[in-house]
Design a protein around this motif. Structure first.
Motif, PDB file in Angstrom:
ATOM      1  N   CYS B 103      36.440  34.764  42.392  1.00  0.00           N
ATOM      2  CA  CYS B 103      35.793  35.989  42.889  1.00  0.00           C
ATOM      3  C   CYS B 103      36.432  37.243  42.304  1.00  0.00           C
ATOM      4  O   CYS B 103      35.811  38.286  42.234  1.00  0.00           O
ATOM      5  CB  CYS B 103      35.792  36.033  44.411  1.00  0.00           C
ATOM      6  N   GLY B 104      37.717  37.156  41.917  1.00  0.00           N
ATOM      7  CA  GLY B 104      38.371  38.276  41.248  1.00  0.00           C
ATOM      8  C   GLY B 104      39.058  39.267  42.178  1.00  0.00           C
ATOM      9  O   GLY B 104      39.691  40.220  41.706  1.00  0.00           O
ATOM     10  N   PHE B 105      38.969  39.061  43.476  1.00  0.00           N
ATOM     11  CA  PHE B 105      39.527  40.048  44.412  1.00  0.00           C
ATOM     12  C   PHE B 105      41.035  40.192  44.244  1.00  0.00           C
ATOM     13  O   PHE B 105      41.581  41.285  44.338  1.00  0.00           O
ATOM     14  CB  PHE B 105      39.186  39.636  45.853  1.00  0.00           C
ATOM     15  N   CYS B 106      41.723  39.084  43.976  1.00  0.00           N
ATOM     16  CA  CYS B 106      43.188  39.100  43.908  1.00  0.00           C
ATOM     17  C   CYS B 106      43.705  39.362  42.500  1.00  0.00           C
ATOM     18  O   CYS B 106      44.907  39.466  42.295  1.00  0.00           O
ATOM     19  CB  CYS B 106      43.738  37.756  44.390  1.00  0.00           C
ATOM     20  N   THR B 107      42.786  39.421  41.513  1.00  0.00           N
ATOM     21  CA  THR B 107      43.200  39.372  40.103  1.00  0.00           C
ATOM     22  C   THR B 107      44.087  40.544  39.688  1.00  0.00           C
ATOM     23  O   THR B 107      45.037  40.368  38.934  1.00  0.00           O
ATOM     24  CB  THR B 107      41.950  39.299  39.206  1.00  0.00           C
ATOM     25  N   SER B 108      43.792  41.734  40.192  1.00  0.00           N
ATOM     26  CA  SER B 108      44.603  42.888  39.776  1.00  0.00           C
ATOM     27  C   SER B 108      46.066  42.669  40.157  1.00  0.00           C
ATOM     28  O   SER B 108      46.973  42.993  39.383  1.00  0.00           O
ATOM     29  CB  SER B 108      44.074  44.166  40.415  1.00  0.00           C
ATOM     30  N   GLY B 109      46.297  42.106  41.331  1.00  0.00           N
ATOM     31  CA  GLY B 109      47.665  41.856  41.770  1.00  0.00           C
ATOM     32  C   GLY B 109      48.340  40.786  40.937  1.00  0.00           C
ATOM     33  O   GLY B 109      49.497  40.926  40.535  1.00  0.00           O
ATOM     34  N   PHE B 110      47.602  39.713  40.659  1.00  0.00           N
ATOM     35  CA  PHE B 110      48.170  38.645  39.814  1.00  0.00           C
ATOM     36  C   PHE B 110      48.507  39.173  38.424  1.00  0.00           C
ATOM     37  O   PHE B 110      49.536  38.820  37.839  1.00  0.00           O
ATOM     38  CB  PHE B 110      47.189  37.470  39.711  1.00  0.00           C
ATOM     39  N   LEU B 111      47.640  40.032  37.886  1.00  0.00           N
ATOM     40  CA  LEU B 111      47.884  40.569  36.543  1.00  0.00           C
ATOM     41  C   LEU B 111      49.150  41.428  36.521  1.00  0.00           C
ATOM     42  O   LEU B 111      50.007  41.261  35.653  1.00  0.00           O
ATOM     43  CB  LEU B 111      46.685  41.396  36.081  1.00  0.00           C
ATOM     44  N   LEU B 112      49.274  42.333  37.485  1.00  0.00           N
ATOM     45  CA  LEU B 112      50.439  43.223  37.475  1.00  0.00           C
ATOM     46  C   LEU B 112      51.726  42.448  37.743  1.00  0.00           C
ATOM     47  O   LEU B 112      52.759  42.704  37.111  1.00  0.00           O
ATOM     48  CB  LEU B 112      50.265  44.342  38.512  1.00  0.00           C
ATOM     49  N   MET B 113      51.681  41.488  38.671  1.00  0.00           N
ATOM     50  CA  MET B 113      52.886  40.712  38.947  1.00  0.00           C
ATOM     51  C   MET B 113      53.253  39.839  37.741  1.00  0.00           C
ATOM     52  O   MET B 113      54.431  39.702  37.399  1.00  0.00           O
ATOM     53  CB  MET B 113      52.708  39.841  40.194  1.00  0.00           C
ATOM     54  N   SER B 114      52.240  39.269  37.087  1.00  0.00           N
ATOM     55  CA  SER B 114      52.513  38.432  35.900  1.00  0.00           C
ATOM     56  C   SER B 114      53.104  39.278  34.776  1.00  0.00           C
ATOM     57  O   SER B 114      53.996  38.833  34.049  1.00  0.00           O
ATOM     58  CB  SER B 114      51.228  37.762  35.421  1.00  0.00           C
ATOM     59  N   GLU B 115      52.605  40.513  34.658  1.00  0.00           N
ATOM     60  CA  GLU B 115      53.137  41.421  33.636  1.00  0.00           C
ATOM     61  C   GLU B 115      54.615  41.724  33.908  1.00  0.00           C
ATOM     62  O   GLU B 115      55.450  41.732  32.985  1.00  0.00           O
ATOM     63  CB  GLU B 115      52.311  42.717  33.646  1.00  0.00           C
ATOM     64  N   GLN B 116      54.945  41.946  35.194  1.00  0.00           N
ATOM     65  CA  GLN B 116      56.349  42.183  35.570  1.00  0.00           C
ATOM     66  C   GLN B 116      57.210  40.966  35.243  1.00  0.00           C
ATOM     67  O   GLN B 116      58.308  41.090  34.703  1.00  0.00           O
ATOM     68  CB  GLN B 116      56.431  42.463  37.074  1.00  0.00           C
ATOM     69  N   LEU B 117      56.693  39.785  35.590  1.00  0.00           N
ATOM     70  CA  LEU B 117      57.437  38.556  35.329  1.00  0.00           C
ATOM     71  C   LEU B 117      57.742  38.426  33.840  1.00  0.00           C
ATOM     72  O   LEU B 117      58.890  38.171  33.449  1.00  0.00           O
ATOM     73  CB  LEU B 117      56.636  37.341  35.816  1.00  0.00           C
ATOM     74  N   LEU B 118      56.715  38.621  33.001  1.00  0.00           N
ATOM     75  CA  LEU B 118      56.921  38.421  31.555  1.00  0.00           C
ATOM     76  C   LEU B 118      57.834  39.488  30.969  1.00  0.00           C
ATOM     77  O   LEU B 118      58.540  39.238  29.991  1.00  0.00           O
ATOM     78  CB  LEU B 118      55.572  38.403  30.829  1.00  0.00           C
ATOM     79  N   ALA B 119      57.843  40.677  31.574  1.00  0.00           N
ATOM     80  CA  ALA B 119      58.759  41.721  31.085  1.00  0.00           C
ATOM     81  C   ALA B 119      60.207  41.325  31.378  1.00  0.00           C
ATOM     82  O   ALA B 119      61.110  41.613  30.601  1.00  0.00           O
ATOM     83  CB  ALA B 119      58.421  43.059  31.748  1.00  0.00           C
ATOM     84  N   GLN B 120      60.418  40.640  32.521  1.00  0.00           N
ATOM     85  CA  GLN B 120      61.786  40.245  32.895  1.00  0.00           C
ATOM     86  C   GLN B 120      62.176  38.902  32.302  1.00  0.00           C
ATOM     87  O   GLN B 120      63.358  38.619  32.108  1.00  0.00           O
ATOM     88  CB  GLN B 120      61.901  40.153  34.430  1.00  0.00           C
TER      89      GLN B 120
END
Lengths: 290, 160
Positions: B103-120
């Motif tokens: 449905c995509g409702f949670c996707t923005s959060g998953f994207l930003l958290m995944s971006e943080q994870l990959l940066a660290q």
């Protein structure tokens, strides 16, 4: 949420002057992750919040003191603890506990002082700090004082803090540090998602030499209305070798001596059984650190 | 929103902005209602689900538990900053390629958290991804696809 006055002092004396022992509508706010939940649920409707975030520069540090204690600033975030090399060296049990405490976003914002002042019995940090013999440093209008975790947290969401006092830091004494030979572990059980509030938290720490445990500390969280020492279990563990028979006896003693509470995470009987089993697992986890 | 009683100034997705807010407003409310950035959403309202994830001074926060007043003077980023000039980030592209949402409702959060994870942690293990994203809930249960997408994006670091 209902509107409130938000004040943002930049020094500890300023912050203390804005609080009041007489007015329950005035509250300090650190990271705010817990207070925001209470305000959104309309459990709390403060008239004034005194933000402590301006004190993060002075009260947010993590450092070793001259006498070898580990000092955690009251405004240090939980993720600062998680990523601190000093914490990993002196109290690795905290580092390990942090990776399973709530979630990354909450850890980025929530503070050490808030985790203690909130006194929700399900929180992970208080039993861990209690097992490490931590001293809580408190500032008020008349000066400073120190309490143990046991003295600070007096009941379900209740502390010995006055309304005009602020937790400025926590110290873990050198004698409770890794370098002093102390092993520690924290285990918790969540009954739904991994980051849910736990039904049980067990923190243990002890000295270990010549294959013998001494000076054991066992603190139960989440299954009780406040972090609770299990002294009969501690006595059985101390001077033992941590063998299976002792662990079973200590688990039975723990189940008998601690008053368990029923809540959404489980019945008292369920939590008692969890605790009986998990004490031994926690001791073994701590022994695995030797 | 009513009862605006102060003005905050901050950087929003790289641009300096200011907003009239009430002290009791959350940063999520301001980002959505004042600036029309609707990628972050309030779902659980308790900091558990990650749908309201925002980045403040480089750190992820739950926008629903973060007072807007605390964002004064900070650098705030939302999911809308991830695509640059219409080009999706490699993480966003990987989410599409792996079907890491329904449905995509949670996707923005998953994207930003995944971006943080990959940066660290540029090359996280599956266990590390699971642990880092344990505070994000997907009610369509696309977790296996999310993990695949993060690993796919991690394998293309130079494009990020």
């Amino acid at each position: 949420m209902t509107p409130f006055e938000l004040l943002e002092p930049q020094t500890l004396p300023e912050a203390l002057a804005l609080l009041s022992d007489d007015d329950a509508g005035i509250r300090p706010i650190g990271g705010g992750t817990a207070l925001m939940l209470m305000m959104k649920a309309a459990v709390l409707a403060p008239t004034r919040l005194v933000s402590l975030r301006g004190l993060q520069g002075t009260l947010g540090s993590i450092a070793m003191t001259a006498d070898g204690a580990l000092h955690l600033g009251g405004l240090a975030s939980l993720s600062a603890l998680e990523h601190s090399a000093l914490v990993a060296q002196h109290a690795p049990v905290i580092t390990r506990a942090m990776t399973h405490l709530s979630n990354v976003r909450v850890r980025n914002v929530a503070t050490v002082g808030g985790a203690l002042a909130h006194a929700d019995p399900h929180m992970d940090l208080p039993p861990v700090l209690a097992a490490l013999d931590a001293r809580v440093q408190i500032a008020g209008p008349l000066g400073t004082r120190e309490l143990t975790i046991d003295e600070l947290i007096s009941g379900y969401y209740e502390t010995a803090l006055k309304r005009n006092e602020i937790i400025t830091g926590v110290q873990i004494p050198a004698s409770a540090g890794r370098a002093a030979g102390r092993c520690a572990a924290y285990l918790k059980c969540t009954t739904r998602a991994a980051d849910d509030w736990p039904a049980l938290g067990v923190a243990v720490s002890f000295l270990y030499s010549n294959r013998t445990i001494s000076d054991a500390r066992v603190v139960i969280g989440a299954a009780t209305d406040r972090p609770t020492r299990a002294r009969a279990a501690e006595a059985l563990l101390s001077q033992s070798m941590g063998d299976a028979t002792t662990l079973q006896k200590a688990g039975d003693a723990l189940a008998a001596e601690v008053q368990f509470t029923t809540d959404a995470q489980g019945s008292a009987a369920y939590k008692r059984q969890l605790a009986r089993v998990h004490l031994g697992r926690a001791v073994n986890a701590a022994l695995a650190q030797t | 929103m009513t009862v605006a009683n102060r003005t905050i100034a901050f950087t929003l997705n790289g641009a300096p902005v200011s907003a009239a807010i009430g002290t009791h407003h959350t940063l999520l409310e301001v980002v959505r209602d004042t600036f029309g950035l609707n990628g972050a959403r309030e779902s659980c309202g308790q900091g558990l689900c990650g749908c309201c994830t925002l980045i403040v001074n480089g750190q992820s926060v739950s926008g629903c538990l973060y007072l807007a007043a605390f964002a004064d003077g900070t650098d705030v980023r939302t999911v809308e900053s991830m695509a640059v000039e219409g080009k999706l980030s490699s993480l966003q592209q990987a989410f599409i390629e792996c079907g890491a949402f329904q449905c995509g409702f949670c996707t923005s959060g998953f994207l930003l958290m995944s971006e943080q994870l990959l940066a660290q942690n540029p090359n996280p293990s599956e266990a590390e991804i699971r642990n880092y994203l344990s505070g994000n809930l997907c009610r369509c249960a696309t977790y296996p696809e999310v993990i695949r997408a993060v690993r796919l994006a991690a394998s293309r670091p130079q494009e990020r």
